[in-house]
Design a protein around this motif. Sequence first.
Motif, PDB file in Angstrom:
ATOM      1  N   ALA A 271       0.807  -1.220   0.000  1.00 42.83           N
ATOM      2  CA  ALA A 271       0.000   0.000   0.000  1.00 42.83           C
ATOM      3  C   ALA A 271       0.841   1.271   0.000  1.00 42.83           C
ATOM      4  CB  ALA A 271      -0.943   0.000   1.206  1.00 42.83           C
ATOM      5  N   ALA A 272       1.966   1.276   0.721  1.00 42.73           N
ATOM      6  CA  ALA A 272       2.779   2.491   0.791  1.00 42.73           C
ATOM      7  C   ALA A 272       3.364   2.846  -0.564  1.00 42.73           C
ATOM      8  CB  ALA A 272       3.892   2.327   1.826  1.00 42.73           C
ATOM      9  N   ASP A 273       3.797   1.854  -1.328  1.00 42.14           N
ATOM     10  CA  ASP A 273       4.319   2.139  -2.664  1.00 42.14           C
ATOM     11  C   ASP A 273       3.187   2.378  -3.667  1.00 42.14           C
ATOM     12  OD1 ASP A 273       6.880   1.966  -1.734  1.00 42.14           O
ATOM     13  OD2 ASP A 273       7.578   0.581  -3.271  1.00 42.14           O
ATOM     14  N   ALA A 274       2.030   1.741  -3.451  1.00 40.97           N
ATOM     15  CA  ALA A 274       0.868   2.039  -4.300  1.00 40.97           C
ATOM     16  C   ALA A 274       0.479   3.502  -4.163  1.00 40.97           C
ATOM     17  CB  ALA A 274      -0.298   1.136  -3.931  1.00 40.97           C
ATOM     18  N   ALA A 275       0.597   4.056  -2.953  1.00 42.54           N
ATOM     19  CA  ALA A 275       0.296   5.475  -2.743  1.00 42.54           C
ATOM     20  C   ALA A 275       1.295   6.346  -3.495  1.00 42.54           C
ATOM     21  CB  ALA A 275       0.324   5.801  -1.247  1.00 42.54           C
ATOM     22  N   VAL A 276       2.572   5.938  -3.524  1.00 48.46           N
ATOM     23  CA  VAL A 276       3.577   6.680  -4.289  1.00 48.46           C
ATOM     24  C   VAL A 276       3.213   6.676  -5.769  1.00 48.46           C
ATOM     25  CG1 VAL A 276       5.998   6.734  -4.999  1.00 48.46           C
ATOM     26  CG2 VAL A 276       5.417   6.223  -2.621  1.00 48.46           C
ATOM     27  N   VAL A 277       2.784   5.526  -6.279  1.00 44.79           N
ATOM     28  CA  VAL A 277       2.399   5.417  -7.686  1.00 44.79           C
ATOM     29  C   VAL A 277       1.231   6.342  -7.995  1.00 44.79           C
ATOM     30  CG1 VAL A 277       1.349   3.872  -9.401  1.00 44.79           C
ATOM     31  CG2 VAL A 277       3.308   3.098  -8.043  1.00 44.79           C
ATOM     32  N   ARG A 278       0.219   6.361  -7.122  1.00 41.13           N
ATOM     33  CA  ARG A 278      -0.954   7.221  -7.370  1.00 41.13           C
ATOM     34  C   ARG A 278      -0.553   8.687  -7.389  1.00 41.13           C
ATOM     35  NH1 ARG A 278      -3.475   3.326  -4.022  1.00 41.13           N
ATOM     36  NH2 ARG A 278      -3.151   4.616  -2.170  1.00 41.13           N
ATOM     37  N   ARG A 279       0.290   9.095  -6.451  1.00 39.37           N
ATOM     38  CA  ARG A 279       0.699  10.500  -6.397  1.00 39.37           C
ATOM     39  C   ARG A 279       1.575  10.856  -7.600  1.00 39.37           C
ATOM     40  NH1 ARG A 279       0.880   9.405  -0.667  1.00 39.37           N
ATOM     41  NH2 ARG A 279       3.093   8.887  -0.764  1.00 39.37           N
ATOM     42  N   THR A 280       2.425   9.934  -8.012  1.00 33.76           N
ATOM     43  CA  THR A 280       3.287  10.187  -9.172  1.00 33.76           C
ATOM     44  C   THR A 280       2.458  10.382 -10.425  1.00 33.76           C
ATOM     45  OG1 THR A 280       5.076   8.891  -8.185  1.00 33.76           O
ATOM     46  CG2 THR A 280       5.180   9.258 -10.558  1.00 33.76           C
TER      47      THR A 280
ATOM     48  N   TRP B 205       7.234  -7.150   4.893  1.00 34.50           N
ATOM     49  CA  TRP B 205       7.402  -5.708   4.673  1.00 34.50           C
ATOM     50  C   TRP B 205       8.804  -5.308   5.098  1.00 34.50           C
ATOM     51  CZ3 TRP B 205       5.460  -1.306   8.223  1.00 34.50           C
ATOM     52  CH2 TRP B 205       5.575  -0.075   7.556  1.00 34.50           C
ATOM     53  N   THR B 206       9.556  -4.716   4.173  1.00 35.20           N
ATOM     54  CA  THR B 206      10.951  -4.347   4.426  1.00 35.20           C
ATOM     55  C   THR B 206      11.214  -2.910   3.946  1.00 35.20           C
ATOM     56  OG1 THR B 206      11.493  -5.457   2.333  1.00 35.20           O
ATOM     57  CG2 THR B 206      11.879  -6.697   4.369  1.00 35.20           C
ATOM     58  N   PRO B 207      10.607  -1.918   4.587  1.00 35.55           N
ATOM     59  CA  PRO B 207      10.816  -0.536   4.146  1.00 35.55           C
ATOM     60  C   PRO B 207      12.258  -0.092   4.347  1.00 35.55           C
ATOM     61  CG  PRO B 207       9.741  -0.576   6.288  1.00 35.55           C
ATOM     62  CD  PRO B 207       9.796  -2.004   5.814  1.00 35.55           C
ATOM     63  N   GLY B 208      12.622   0.937   3.597  1.00 30.14           N
ATOM     64  CA  GLY B 208      13.974   1.504   3.672  1.00 30.14           C
ATOM     65  C   GLY B 208      14.400   1.987   2.305  1.00 30.14           C
ATOM     66  N   HIS B 209      14.503   1.071   1.360  1.00 27.19           N
ATOM     67  CA  HIS B 209      14.820   1.463  -0.023  1.00 27.19           C
ATOM     68  C   HIS B 209      13.652   2.247  -0.607  1.00 27.19           C
ATOM     69  CE1 HIS B 209      16.883   1.229  -3.827  1.00 27.19           C
ATOM     70  NE2 HIS B 209      15.930   0.514  -4.398  1.00 27.19           N
ATOM     71  N   THR B 210      12.442   1.814  -0.330  1.00 25.65           N
ATOM     72  CA  THR B 210      11.205   2.580  -0.552  1.00 25.65           C
ATOM     73  C   THR B 210      10.313   2.342   0.655  1.00 25.65           C
ATOM     74  OG1 THR B 210       9.923   0.811  -1.622  1.00 25.65           O
ATOM     75  CG2 THR B 210      11.345   2.148  -3.060  1.00 25.65           C
ATOM     76  N   PRO B 211       9.289   3.157   0.847  1.00 30.76           N
ATOM     77  CA  PRO B 211       8.444   2.957   2.035  1.00 30.76           C
ATOM     78  C   PRO B 211       7.632   1.670   1.989  1.00 30.76           C
ATOM     79  CG  PRO B 211       7.577   4.721   0.650  1.00 30.76           C
ATOM     80  CD  PRO B 211       8.932   4.397   0.121  1.00 30.76           C
ATOM     81  N   GLY B 212       7.379   1.142   0.778  1.00 29.11           N
ATOM     82  CA  GLY B 212       6.565  -0.059   0.666  1.00 29.11           C
ATOM     83  C   GLY B 212       7.297  -1.251   0.095  1.00 29.11           C
TER      84      GLY B 212
END
Length: 345
Positions: A98-107, A177-184
Motif C-alpha cells: 500500500a505504501a508504494d501504491a500510494a507513491v504510484v498514485r501520487r506520481t 514488509w521491508t521498508p527503507g529502499h522505498t516505504p513499501g
Amino acid sequence: MPHVIAHGGGVWSIAVPIPDNPLGHTLVHLVDTGRGPVLIDTGWDDPASWDALNDGLAALGTSAAALHGVVVTHCHPDHHGLSGRVREASGAWIAMHAADAAVVRRTRAAEPGLWLDYLTDKLERAGAPEEHLAPLRAARSAGRSGGLPGLRPALPDREIAPGELLDLAGRRLRAVWTPGHTPGHVCLHLEEAHPARLPGHGRLFSGDHLLPEITPHIGLYEDPDDAAVTDPLGDYLESLERVARLGPAEVLPAHQHAFTGAPARVRELLAHHEARLTALLGLLERPLTPWQAAERMDWNRPWERIPHGSRNIAVSEAEAHLRRLVKLGRAEAVPGSGPAAYVAV
C-alpha cells in the motif's frame, strides 16, 4: 540466447536489461502456480527490455499473454516499469504494498514539472551550489521533465499486506514488509523446502533489500506532498534484522545473483551502515549542510567524478544518514541555519 536461470522447484529468473545503468539488468523471477506463471517484478519500461522479457518467457515455454499475475517488490522503474505492458498483454493482476501504491498514485497525478521543482528546492535547502541547480532550473523553464523515469507507472490492482500469504495456487509465498529502499518495499518468502535441500527456511525473493555484494540506496522517501519527517535508514536497518530472523536457505535478489548466508550478509550491511554513521559523525565536528556532508563522505569514486544525477542520489543518502544520527541523539540541526546544517552533539 536470453539470460534465463533455472533455480529449481518451479522458479526461474530472466535478466531484463536496464538502459545505460551500471547495474546492467533486473532479475525478473517467474514462479509457476496452479493458475499460471506469476512474475516477481517486470523490469524497465523500454523496448529492448520488453523484448528481453518476452525472449526469456519464450525460452521457458510461455509468453506474456499466459501470465497470471505480477507481484512488485517496490515501485522503482527497473522493477515496476513493464507491469502495465504485462497486464495489457495478459490481463494479469498487479500487486504492490500500500505504501508504494500510494507513491504510484501520487506520481501519476502530479504534473511532471512538480518533480523538478521539488528536487530543485530540496537540493537548494540541502546547500547545493548554483552551478548544480542551474541545469534543473533550465530544464524546468524549457518544460522538460528532465528525463525522469516512471512518471506514469501502472496502478496496481491489489495491495499487499505485511505478513500476507499471497493467493498463489499451490505455492506458499508470504509478504515480508521491508521498508527503507522505498516505504513499501516487500520481500517475498517462499515457505517451501529448498529444491536442493539446502539448510534454512525456504527461499527469499529480496528485491533490492538484500543484495550479495552491493548495498542498496537508502535515501529520503521522495514525495513532494508528504511533509512527514521519516527515518528511511532506521526503517532499513530494522527490516534487515527482520529478514535475518527468517533464516532463508537461499536469497534470490533482483540484481547480481542468488546467494546463501542471509544472516551473515545482514550482519555485514548493519556493520557497513554503522561505520558510515560513525564516519559521518566525525565529519560533524563542525556544522555541515547535507551537500557538504555528501562531498566529504566515502563513495565508490571521488566526488569530482560523480555525475550530476548521481550527486542528487548521494545527497539524499547523506540526508538519510543525518536524520538517523538526529533520531539517535548523536547530532542535531543548527537552529536558524539556511541552508540546513547539522553538527555532532
